[in-house]
Design a protein around this motif. Structure first.
Motif, PDB file in Angstrom:
ATOM      1  N   VAL A   1      22.204   5.269  12.817  1.00  0.00           N
ATOM      2  CA  VAL A   1      21.244   4.369  11.985  1.00  0.00           C
ATOM      3  C   VAL A   1      21.044   3.036  12.900  1.00  0.00           C
ATOM      4  N   THR A   2      19.455   2.541  13.613  1.00  0.00           N
ATOM      5  CA  THR A   2      19.924   1.470  14.158  1.00  0.00           C
ATOM      6  C   THR A   2      19.119   0.504  13.912  1.00  0.00           C
ATOM      7  N   SER A   3      17.822   1.184  13.426  1.00  0.00           N
ATOM      8  CA  SER A   3      16.786   0.465  12.729  1.00  0.00           C
ATOM      9  C   SER A   3      16.474   1.475  11.304  1.00  0.00           C
ATOM     10  N   VAL A   4      15.643  -0.277  10.348  1.00  0.00           N
ATOM     11  CA  VAL A   4      15.032   0.305   8.744  1.00  0.00           C
ATOM     12  C   VAL A   4      14.287  -0.818   8.502  1.00  0.00           C
ATOM     13  N   LYS A   5      13.121   0.028   8.893  1.00  0.00           N
ATOM     14  CA  LYS A   5      11.946  -0.908   8.125  1.00  0.00           C
ATOM     15  C   LYS A   5      11.098  -0.725   7.121  1.00  0.00           C
ATOM     16  N   VAL A   6      10.815  -1.486   5.903  1.00  0.00           N
ATOM     17  CA  VAL A   6       9.336  -1.166   5.150  1.00  0.00           C
ATOM     18  C   VAL A   6       7.895  -0.792   5.947  1.00  0.00           C
ATOM     19  N   GLY A   7       7.600   0.236   5.992  1.00  0.00           N
ATOM     20  CA  GLY A   7       6.945   1.012   6.374  1.00  0.00           C
ATOM     21  C   GLY A   7       4.795   0.641   5.559  1.00  0.00           C
ATOM     22  N   GLU A   8       4.044   1.769   5.569  1.00  0.00           N
ATOM     23  CA  GLU A   8       3.809   1.487   4.235  1.00  0.00           C
ATOM     24  C   GLU A   8       3.539   0.435   3.008  1.00  0.00           C
ATOM     25  N   LYS A   9       2.646  -0.154   2.521  1.00  0.00           N
ATOM     26  CA  LYS A   9       3.125  -0.829   0.912  1.00  0.00           C
ATOM     27  C   LYS A   9       1.981  -0.892   0.229  1.00  0.00           C
ATOM     28  N   GLY A  10       2.092  -1.280  -1.090  1.00  0.00           N
ATOM     29  CA  GLY A  10       1.429  -0.790  -1.860  1.00  0.00           C
ATOM     30  C   GLY A  10       0.649  -2.429  -2.513  1.00  0.00           C
ATOM     31  N   GLU A  11       0.201  -2.741  -2.868  1.00  0.00           N
ATOM     32  CA  GLU A  11      -0.885  -3.656  -3.707  1.00  0.00           C
ATOM     33  C   GLU A  11       0.397  -4.998  -4.124  1.00  0.00           C
ATOM     34  N   SER A  12       1.418  -4.136  -4.512  1.00  0.00           N
ATOM     35  CA  SER A  12       2.546  -5.362  -4.637  1.00  0.00           C
ATOM     36  C   SER A  12       3.108  -5.457  -3.884  1.00  0.00           C
ATOM     37  N   GLY A  13       2.939  -4.818  -2.653  1.00  0.00           N
ATOM     38  CA  GLY A  13       4.567  -5.028  -1.656  1.00  0.00           C
ATOM     39  C   GLY A  13       5.419  -4.610  -1.475  1.00  0.00           C
ATOM     40  N   ARG A  14       5.308  -2.914  -2.849  1.00  0.00           N
ATOM     41  CA  ARG A  14       6.250  -2.531  -2.771  1.00  0.00           C
ATOM     42  C   ARG A  14       6.033  -1.537  -1.748  1.00  0.00           C
ATOM     43  N   ALA A  15       7.096  -1.240  -1.135  1.00  0.00           N
ATOM     44  CA  ALA A  15       7.523  -0.189  -0.063  1.00  0.00           C
ATOM     45  C   ALA A  15       7.507   1.377  -0.384  1.00  0.00           C
ATOM     46  N   LYS A  16       6.212   1.832   0.169  1.00  0.00           N
ATOM     47  CA  LYS A  16       5.493   3.519  -0.342  1.00  0.00           C
ATOM     48  C   LYS A  16       6.446   4.347   0.888  1.00  0.00           C
ATOM     49  N   THR A  17       6.559   3.562   2.431  1.00  0.00           N
ATOM     50  CA  THR A  17       7.513   4.805   2.987  1.00  0.00           C
ATOM     51  C   THR A  17       8.430   3.654   3.823  1.00  0.00           C
ATOM     52  N   LEU A  18       9.414   4.001   4.593  1.00  0.00           N
ATOM     53  CA  LEU A  18      10.656   3.197   4.869  1.00  0.00           C
ATOM     54  C   LEU A  18      10.383   3.670   6.557  1.00  0.00           C
ATOM     55  N   ILE A  19      10.966   2.920   7.396  1.00  0.00           N
ATOM     56  CA  ILE A  19      10.935   3.730   9.182  1.00  0.00           C
ATOM     57  C   ILE A  19      12.807   2.998   9.499  1.00  0.00           C
ATOM     58  N   VAL A  20      13.123   4.552   9.702  1.00  0.00           N
ATOM     59  CA  VAL A  20      14.277   4.938   9.990  1.00  0.00           C
ATOM     60  C   VAL A  20      14.206   5.253  11.472  1.00  0.00           C
TER      61      VAL A  20
ATOM     62  N   GLY B   1      12.470   5.550  13.356  1.00  0.00           N
ATOM     63  CA  GLY B   1      11.292   5.410  13.847  1.00  0.00           C
ATOM     64  C   GLY B   1      10.393   6.487  13.238  1.00  0.00           C
ATOM     65  N   GLU B   2      10.973   6.738  12.141  1.00  0.00           N
ATOM     66  CA  GLU B   2      11.358   8.423  11.448  1.00  0.00           C
ATOM     67  C   GLU B   2      10.437   7.451  10.128  1.00  0.00           C
ATOM     68  N   SER B   3       9.273   7.988   9.139  1.00  0.00           N
ATOM     69  CA  SER B   3       8.805   7.686   7.927  1.00  0.00           C
ATOM     70  C   SER B   3      10.404   8.690   6.830  1.00  0.00           C
ATOM     71  N   VAL B   4      10.224   8.010   5.633  1.00  0.00           N
ATOM     72  CA  VAL B   4      10.821   8.471   4.678  1.00  0.00           C
ATOM     73  C   VAL B   4       9.841   7.990   3.973  1.00  0.00           C
ATOM     74  N   SER B   5      10.206   8.662   2.729  1.00  0.00           N
ATOM     75  CA  SER B   5       9.947   8.555   1.901  1.00  0.00           C
ATOM     76  C   SER B   5      10.326   7.088   0.673  1.00  0.00           C
ATOM     77  N   ALA B   6       9.508   6.166  -0.004  1.00  0.00           N
ATOM     78  CA  ALA B   6      10.699   4.950  -0.029  1.00  0.00           C
ATOM     79  C   ALA B   6      11.355   5.423  -1.241  1.00  0.00           C
ATOM     80  N   PRO B   7      10.294   6.545  -2.319  1.00  0.00           N
ATOM     81  CA  PRO B   7      10.907   5.958  -3.405  1.00  0.00           C
ATOM     82  C   PRO B   7      11.792   7.316  -4.177  1.00  0.00           C
ATOM     83  N   SER B   8      12.083   8.362  -3.261  1.00  0.00           N
ATOM     84  CA  SER B   8      12.585   9.550  -3.101  1.00  0.00           C
ATOM     85  C   SER B   8      13.497   8.842  -2.259  1.00  0.00           C
ATOM     86  N   PHE B   9      13.747   7.946  -1.042  1.00  0.00           N
ATOM     87  CA  PHE B   9      15.331   7.612  -0.699  1.00  0.00           C
ATOM     88  C   PHE B   9      15.657   6.608  -1.906  1.00  0.00           C
ATOM     89  N   ARG B  10      14.746   6.147  -2.636  1.00  0.00           N
ATOM     90  CA  ARG B  10      15.956   4.874  -3.720  1.00  0.00           C
ATOM     91  C   ARG B  10      16.507   5.732  -4.529  1.00  0.00           C
TER      92      ARG B  10
END
Length: 327
Positions: free
Chosen positions: A229-248, A250-259
């Motif tokens: 793992v060399t890069s982790v970023k927030v991907g898609e966000k909801g209205e509150s700013g919560r992450a819907k996805t993380l980009i690890v 370059g791969e998209s990961v479900s943020a709720p499942s990851f948590r």
């Protein structure tokens, strides 16, 4: 018969006011009298009714490792004590009691416990926290005063989701819970003022994990990351700013499942403000505690301290729901 009794009681209250025998009407009493019972959802068919007219639950007690029978009000007392501190404002405890009652009725109608012979369990991974040893008179009174009350929306029990601290704004379940059933009209992404008495690590937090822990959590969440793992970023966000996805990497990961996979008590929410990858470690900084959907407990605390009753608290976080009397 119930409607006739309610009408008589209402008339008596009006007469007492006119006679000067009462300075004001108890708001919790008028709330109960004005319940529109015709809109109450049908109780789940699997429920049995006990001698006192209360539904009886078969609850698998994780601690005792056995199924115990108890009436639903006894179960709700244990849940309120498990989900809120028993010295919290009374109206916040009442709101939690109505949520707990709604939650179990929704669960019984839609799901089955993973524990054989049980309707529901004390396993927080399946249902709600449960702490009967923490029940005190405040909790017992909150449950007594809301006896038989639950939320209803269009003739059904709504999803009674709640969390500890919203971080300033709630979120839709499709974003924060990866919920596939569509966002119900009674839930929204909306501002939530939290109590200043909330602990600092609920308001803002920092969590650090090894790159290997992040990689493993991604795999457990359904996304395989093959390289370091060399890069982790927030991907898609909801209205509150919560992450819907993380980009690890370059791969998209479900943020709720990851948590959930990496540890929900460490990565306290998906309202993530900053991520740093350095020296084989990944550090997240964020706000709030919990998924952010539905009622914020520290928001309820603040509203109750400012004079709001349980109904107003629930209407804030579940706009459009009705409070109905079931027994």
């Amino acid at each position: 018969m119930r409607r006739a009794i309610c009408a008589i009681l209402t008339l008596m209250i009006v007469q007492l006011i006119l006679c000067g025998c009462m300075d004001r009407v108890d708001e919790s009493l008028t709330w109960r009298l004005n319940s529109d019972d015709k809109n109450a959802p049908a109780l789940p068919e699997k429920l049995e009714i006990g001698k006192e007219g209360l539904p009886v639950l078969k609850v698998y007690d994780v601690k005792a490792e056995e199924v115990r029978e108890m009436d639903i009000e006894a179960y709700v007392r244990g849940v309120v004590a498990g989900e809120m501190k028993n010295d919290w404002p009374e109206e916040a405890l009442k709101a939690q009691a109505i949520l707990a009652r709604t939650f179990v009725l929704k669960f019984l109608g839609d799901k089955r416990s993973k524990y054989e012979g049980a309707d529901i369990s004390t396993d927080v991974a399946e249902a709600q926290a449960y702490a009967p040893d923490s029940v005190n008179e405040r909790v017992a009174e909150a449950v007594r005063e809301t006896r038989g009350l639950a939320m209803a929306y269009e003739g059904e029990f709504p999803n009674a989701w709640f969390h500890a601290h919203s971080g300033g704004m709630t979120e839709l379940p499709s974003v924060a819970l990866e919920y596939k059933g569509g966002d119900p009209a009674y839930l929204q992404a909306a501002p939530s003022e939290e109590s200043d008495k909330a602990p600092d690590n609920a308001k803002e937090w920092t969590a650090t994990f090894t790159a290997e822990q992040v990689k493993r959590a991604c795999a457990d969440a359904g996304t395989k990351v093959t390289e370091d793992v060399t890069s982790v970023k927030v991907g898609e966000k909801g209205e509150s700013g919560r992450a819907k996805t993380l980009i690890v990497n370059g791969e998209s990961v479900s943020a709720p499942s990851f948590r959930i996979q990496i540890g929900a008590n460490k990565l306290r929410s998906t309202l993530i403000d900053d991520i740093e990858v350095k020296d084989g470690k990944v550090t997240f900084q964020g706000r709030g505690f919990g998924h952010g959907v539905g009622l914020s407990q520290w928001g309820a605390y603040r509203m109750a301290e400012e004079g709001a009753d349980a109904e107003a608290i629930l209407q804030k976080y579940f706009p459009g729901v009705e409070i109905v009397e079931l027994w």
